[in-house]
Enzyme design. Structure first.
Site, PDB file in Angstrom:
ATOM      1  N   GLN A  78       0.845  -1.203   0.000  1.00 34.16           N
ATOM      2  CA  GLN A  78       0.000   0.000   0.000  1.00 34.16           C
ATOM      3  C   GLN A  78       0.878   1.250   0.000  1.00 34.16           C
ATOM      4  O   GLN A  78       1.235   1.784   1.039  1.00 34.16           O
ATOM      5  CB  GLN A  78      -0.886  -0.013   1.247  1.00 34.16           C
ATOM      6  CG  GLN A  78      -1.751   1.195   1.385  1.00 34.16           C
ATOM      7  CD  GLN A  78      -3.187   0.902   1.059  1.00 34.16           C
ATOM      8  OE1 GLN A  78      -3.638  -0.210   1.224  1.00 34.16           O
ATOM      9  NE2 GLN A  78      -3.893   1.900   0.613  1.00 34.16           N
ATOM     10  N   PHE A  79       1.225   1.734  -1.197  1.00 37.31           N
ATOM     11  CA  PHE A  79       2.092   2.904  -1.283  1.00 37.31           C
ATOM     12  C   PHE A  79       1.433   4.149  -0.706  1.00 37.31           C
ATOM     13  O   PHE A  79       2.114   5.083  -0.290  1.00 37.31           O
ATOM     14  CB  PHE A  79       2.553   3.146  -2.728  1.00 37.31           C
ATOM     15  CG  PHE A  79       1.539   3.794  -3.616  1.00 37.31           C
ATOM     16  CD1 PHE A  79       1.539   5.175  -3.791  1.00 37.31           C
ATOM     17  CD2 PHE A  79       0.586   3.045  -4.288  1.00 37.31           C
ATOM     18  CE1 PHE A  79       0.606   5.787  -4.610  1.00 37.31           C
ATOM     19  CE2 PHE A  79      -0.336   3.635  -5.114  1.00 37.31           C
ATOM     20  CZ  PHE A  79      -0.338   5.013  -5.272  1.00 37.31           C
ATOM     21  N   THR A  80       0.107   4.181  -0.628  1.00 36.68           N
ATOM     22  CA  THR A  80      -0.573   5.379  -0.135  1.00 36.68           C
ATOM     23  C   THR A  80      -0.340   5.624   1.352  1.00 36.68           C
ATOM     24  O   THR A  80      -0.708   6.682   1.864  1.00 36.68           O
ATOM     25  CB  THR A  80      -2.089   5.317  -0.418  1.00 36.68           C
ATOM     26  OG1 THR A  80      -2.650   4.191   0.242  1.00 36.68           O
ATOM     27  CG2 THR A  80      -2.355   5.239  -1.918  1.00 36.68           C
TER      28      THR A  80
END
Length: 151
Positions: A78-80
């Site tokens: 989850q890069f966010t």
């Protein structure tokens, strides 16, 4: 590196209508990677996560680890988790690791977890995923390598 750990009774990840990962009791973990993260940092984060005692014992106290309850893991990239919302209303993701770096460390984390946990499921890196879970508690922990690795 950031891990958002949710204690769950069940969780699953679906991609294009197909369930690609599914667990029962355990942790659903969102994993965010920064460009300067390393395998050594990942090792410390995995060790801390697996040793967390956040399952209840017979007296109702959070005193049991993942191993104590035969827990399972669902790991989702989850890069966010590295969204920067300081300016304006549109998040910036420049603090997130490059896709190559993030995928490499994500796969490393999965491999390390499989050495210690019998059931490890995962999402698909870079895919549009639907995550479903039943948060048990609710109980959610944020592990940040800036805190974990500086101690």
């Amino acid at each position: 590196m950031r891990f958002v750990i949710q204690r769950v009774t069940d969780a699953s990840v679906t991609v294009e209508g197909e369930v690609v990962g599914k667990i029962g009791k355990g942790y659903m973990v969102l994993i965010g990677v920064e460009e300067n993260d390393t395998e050594a940092i990942a090792d410390k984060m995995v060790d801390k996560m697996i040793k967390l005692r956040i399952f209840e014992d017979d007296e109702g106290k959070t005193n049991r680890s993942l191993a104590d309850v035969d827990g399972e893991l669902l790991l989702v990239s989850q890069f966010t988790l590295y969204a920067n919302c300081k300016k304006g209303n549109r998040p910036s993701f420049i603090e997130a690791g490059s896709p190559d770096k993030a995928n490499s460390l994500y796969e490393y984390i999965i491999a390390r977890c499989k050495e210690r946990v019998p059931v490890v499921e995962k999402g698909i890196f870079g895919a549009m995923m639907s995550v479903a879970l039943t948060n048990d508690g609710p109980f959610t922990i944020l592990l940040d390598s800036r805190e974990i690795c500086s101690a």
